[in-house]
Design a protein around this motif. Structure first.
Motif, short mmCIF file in Angstrom:
data_model
loop_
_atom_site.label_atom_id
_atom_site.label_comp_id
_atom_site.label_asym_id
_atom_site.label_seq_id
_atom_site.Cartn_x
_atom_site.Cartn_y
_atom_site.Cartn_z
N PRO A 1 38.52 42.57 46.81
CA PRO A 1 37.47 42.54 45.92
C PRO A 1 36.14 41.84 46.68
CG PRO A 1 39.11 41.26 44.73
CD PRO A 1 39.63 41.90 46.08
N TYR A 2 35.05 42.21 46.61
CA TYR A 2 34.04 41.48 46.91
C TYR A 2 33.51 40.34 45.81
CZ TYR A 2 33.56 45.41 50.00
OH TYR A 2 33.95 46.34 50.78
N ILE A 3 33.32 39.25 46.54
CA ILE A 3 32.86 38.13 45.71
C ILE A 3 31.34 37.76 45.64
CG2 ILE A 3 33.13 35.62 45.09
CD1 ILE A 3 35.88 35.88 46.37
N GLY A 4 30.53 37.67 44.69
CA GLY A 4 29.52 37.39 44.66
C GLY A 4 28.89 36.71 43.46
N MET A 5 27.73 36.59 43.01
CA MET A 5 27.21 35.95 41.56
C MET A 5 26.24 36.66 40.68
SD MET A 5 28.04 32.64 41.83
CE MET A 5 26.74 31.47 40.90
N PHE B 1 29.01 40.85 39.15
CA PHE B 1 28.29 40.95 40.35
C PHE B 1 28.05 42.42 40.88
CE2 PHE B 1 29.47 41.57 44.94
CZ PHE B 1 28.24 41.32 45.49
N ILE B 2 26.77 42.61 40.97
CA ILE B 2 26.22 43.95 41.60
C ILE B 2 25.90 43.79 43.13
CG2 ILE B 2 24.45 45.58 41.27
CD1 ILE B 2 24.79 45.22 38.30
N LYS B 3 26.42 44.51 43.95
CA LYS B 3 26.05 44.19 45.35
C LYS B 3 24.84 45.26 45.52
CE LYS B 3 29.66 47.23 47.52
NZ LYS B 3 30.16 47.91 46.49
N GLU B 4 24.61 46.16 45.09
CA GLU B 4 23.70 47.33 45.67
C GLU B 4 22.22 47.39 44.69
OE1 GLU B 4 25.86 51.07 46.01
OE2 GLU B 4 26.59 50.40 47.92
N TYR B 5 21.22 47.46 45.54
CA TYR B 5 20.03 47.58 44.66
C TYR B 5 19.20 48.64 45.38
CZ TYR B 5 21.50 43.11 42.72
OH TYR B 5 22.21 42.09 42.22
N GLY B 6 18.16 48.93 44.60
CA GLY B 6 17.15 50.06 45.18
C GLY B 6 16.10 49.65 46.24
N ILE B 7 15.44 50.25 47.10
CA ILE B 7 14.54 49.93 47.79
C ILE B 7 13.25 50.77 47.49
CG2 ILE B 7 13.47 49.30 50.03
CD1 ILE B 7 16.58 49.19 51.15
N ASP C 1 22.11 46.66 50.12
CA ASP C 1 23.15 46.01 49.94
C ASP C 1 23.14 44.46 50.24
OD1 ASP C 1 26.08 45.14 50.21
OD2 ASP C 1 26.67 47.18 51.01
N ILE C 2 23.56 43.84 49.11
CA ILE C 2 23.22 42.25 49.25
C ILE C 2 24.04 41.69 50.13
CG2 ILE C 2 25.08 41.73 47.42
CD1 ILE C 2 21.39 40.17 47.54
N ARG C 3 25.13 42.18 50.59
CA ARG C 3 26.06 41.80 51.62
C ARG C 3 25.23 41.46 52.84
NH1 ARG C 3 31.04 45.68 51.17
NH2 ARG C 3 29.13 47.13 51.02
N VAL C 4 24.25 42.46 53.30
CA VAL C 4 23.58 42.16 54.58
C VAL C 4 22.90 40.64 54.57
CG1 VAL C 4 21.63 42.95 55.82
CG2 VAL C 4 22.92 44.55 54.63
N GLN C 5 22.44 40.39 53.22
CA GLN C 5 21.66 39.08 53.27
C GLN C 5 22.94 38.00 53.30
OE1 GLN C 5 19.09 37.26 49.91
NE2 GLN C 5 21.23 36.86 49.54
N GLY C 6 24.09 38.42 52.66
CA GLY C 6 25.47 37.53 52.88
C GLY C 6 25.96 37.26 53.94
N LEU D 1 21.03 36.60 44.51
CA LEU D 1 19.67 36.27 44.68
C LEU D 1 19.15 35.16 44.28
CD1 LEU D 1 18.18 40.03 44.11
CD2 LEU D 1 18.26 38.72 46.37
N PHE D 2 20.03 34.04 43.94
CA PHE D 2 19.68 32.53 43.66
C PHE D 2 19.41 31.93 44.88
CE2 PHE D 2 22.93 33.48 40.27
CZ PHE D 2 22.00 33.77 39.24
N SER D 3 18.51 30.97 44.86
CA SER D 3 17.79 30.13 45.69
C SER D 3 18.83 29.10 46.43
CB SER D 3 16.56 29.77 45.39
OG SER D 3 16.56 28.53 44.34
#
Length: 497
Positions: free
Chosen positions: A43-47, A77-83, A118-123, A173-175
């Motif tokens: 299971p993916y881990i994020g914030m 945690f949500i890993k996908e957002y619209g563009i 996909d926030i995992r690209v940033q990850g 998306l926290f700094s």
């Protein structure tokens, strides 16, 4: 015979490791593998979002595309957002270097998917940068050190900095991701300059760029650029060439300007939010007589009713955005007047510092969960995967400002003899280590002081992230130098400059 063969096999493997895998490579590889498992294997881990994501996401081309997004706040945690596919009417809500990383991540994402971010690209991008940063930090301690010292230092680095309390931020998306990575780069490049490892001009460039990105990553970090510029003055003199000195001095001036500029560019909306909490969650909350405290700021005593309230409460006795509050409340005080108040009320300041210290050793805020809802975990569940250090630190660290003071004095005292010896010998490069250590301590302390003066006790565990990161890096370097027997003495002569 079997026992002898086993012993020989172990020795051969150790010789191979010692010959082809440096301690820095071992540490970087270990952190990389652990982070990949944590962030990119189900299971993916994020914030989870605490309500701050919209500020950085919408202005940079993304949007919330989950129908029940608000119900996930703090819990999942949500890993996908619209563009956004067409014109984006959302203007920049804040000035932050974090936008550079979000925009770059979206650009990379669009190479594979034009509609879903996909926030995992940033990850993945942050993971790659973090791996390089940790390699440089461990290299700055273990270079030329015997392997019997280097490998234990590498294992300690993995235990501390591979902790998911740190790396879970990469899938968010926290700094704090930018803060963590750039702080490591600043410290590592400075220490590598001290040890004359790699090219000085390349390290100067890394020091400058990472310092700028760190300072501008969030408004709270405005003092960081000034601290780096002041404490980094000694770096100007590690070489005698005028070209180097001019470039380093110019870099420090840029960092100073970045610090001032970051403060000046704070949006008024954020100023009011922080000022509100500085008074209601700071001055008034710790005062035995809130009405008397207000009088010292020439504020009507009736505003004592706001004591301990939060700016975002749905039902308030007064509109927090009203002109009345602006004229009769916000305009009556500022950072300097609040600082002056705490200076003249040391007991109250001490209470606030102790409150801050209780949150200063928490790497991962307790309010945000780490799992997707689809993982089937209860709302707000936080991962325990490779979290031994963060959990132990939070449970065992003495949570008083007195301890922070003792730690600071102890660290400086340990490094002072080598600094004095280098000063006597007029070896400027060998004098660099202590100012770098002090720089990191001041950066961490600025995170605490700016938090309580600028926003009271509001969201302290996140606001003090810079301190907990600086504390870990300085402590790690001190432990590494102790293992190498280099606490009281500088590096051996590394040649002329």
């Amino acid at each position: 015979m079997a026992g002898i063969r086993s012993t020989l096999n172990i020795k051969n493997r150790m010789m191979f490791l010692s010959r082809y895998v440096s301690p820095a490579m071992l540490a970087a590889s270990g952190i990389l593998v652990i982070t990949i498992i944590a962030l990119f294997v189900p299971p993916y881990i994020g914030m989870a979002d605490n309500g701050d994501y919209y500020r950085i996401l919408y202005s940079n081309g993304g949007y919330f595309n989950t129908p029940d997004y608000l119900s996930h706040y703090f819990g999942y945690f949500i890993k996908e957002y619209g563009i956004f596919q067409y014109f984006n009417e959302n203007k920049d809500m804040l000035f932050s270097s974090q936008s550079l990383f979000v925009k770059f991540s979206l650009w990379v994402n669009k190479l594979f998917d034009q509609k879903v971010f996909d926030i995992r690209v940033q990850g993945a991008i942050f993971t790659a940068l973090y791996t390089v940063a940790m390699y440089l930090l461990v290299e700055s301690i273990t270079w030329k050190a015997p392997r019997k010292y280097g490998y234990p230092i590498a294992i300690i680095a993995i235990f501390i900095f591979g902790d998911t309390g740190y790396t879970a931020y990469f899938n968010s998306l926290f700094s704090e991701s930018v803060v963590l990575i750039m702080t490591v780069f600043v410290f590592a490049s400075g220490l590598l300059l001290y040890r004359k490892r790699y090219n000085d001009y390349v390290l100067m460039f890394i020091f400058l760029i990472s310092g700028l990105l760190l300072t501008t990553s969030k408004q709270q970090n405005a003092p960081v650029g000034i601290i780096i510029a002041v404490m980094g003055v000694i770096l100007v003199f590690v070489r005698k060439q005028n070209t180097y000195r001019y470039m380093m001095a110019s870099s420090l001036i840029l960092l100073m300007i970045a610090g001032v500029g970051t403060y000046v560019l704070i949006p008024q909306d954020f100023v009011n939010i922080n000022k509100y909490h500085a008074m209601t969650r700071g001055i008034l909350m710790q005062s035995d007589d809130p009405e008397a405290a207000l009088k010292q700021f020439d504020i009507d005593k009736q505003y004592a009713v706001l004591n301990q309230t939060i700016y975002f409460e749905p039902y308030m006795t007064v509109d927090v955005d009203s002109e009345i509050l602006k004229d009769n409340f916000y305009n009556k005080y500022g950072f300097v007047s609040i600082l002056s108040y705490y200076v003249t009320h040391p007991s109250q300041a001490g209470k606030m510092l102790d409150i801050a210290a209780k949150n200063a050793f928490t790497i991962r805020p307790p309010a945000m969960g780490n799992y997707e809802k689809s993982a089937g975990k209860p709302f707000g569940t936080q991962t325990k995967f490779f979290s031994g250090y963060s959990l132990a630190k939070q449970a065992l660290a003495p949570k008083t400002f007195g301890f922070i003071t003792i730690w600071s004095v102890l660290i400086i005292g340990l490094y002072m003899p080598s600094f004095i010896e280098a000063a006597k010998r007029r070896q400027m490069r060998h004098m660099v280590r202590l100012p770098l250590i002090v720089m990191m301590i001041f950066m961490g302390l600025s995170g605490i002081l700016v938090s309580i003066i600028g926003a009271g006790d509001a969201d302290l565990s996140k606001h003090e992230f810079l301190f907990t990161a600086a504390f870990d890096m300085v402590t790690f370097v001190a432990v590494g130098d102790a293992i190498r027997h280099r606490l009281w003495q500088s590096e051996e002569d590394q040649g002329g400059d």
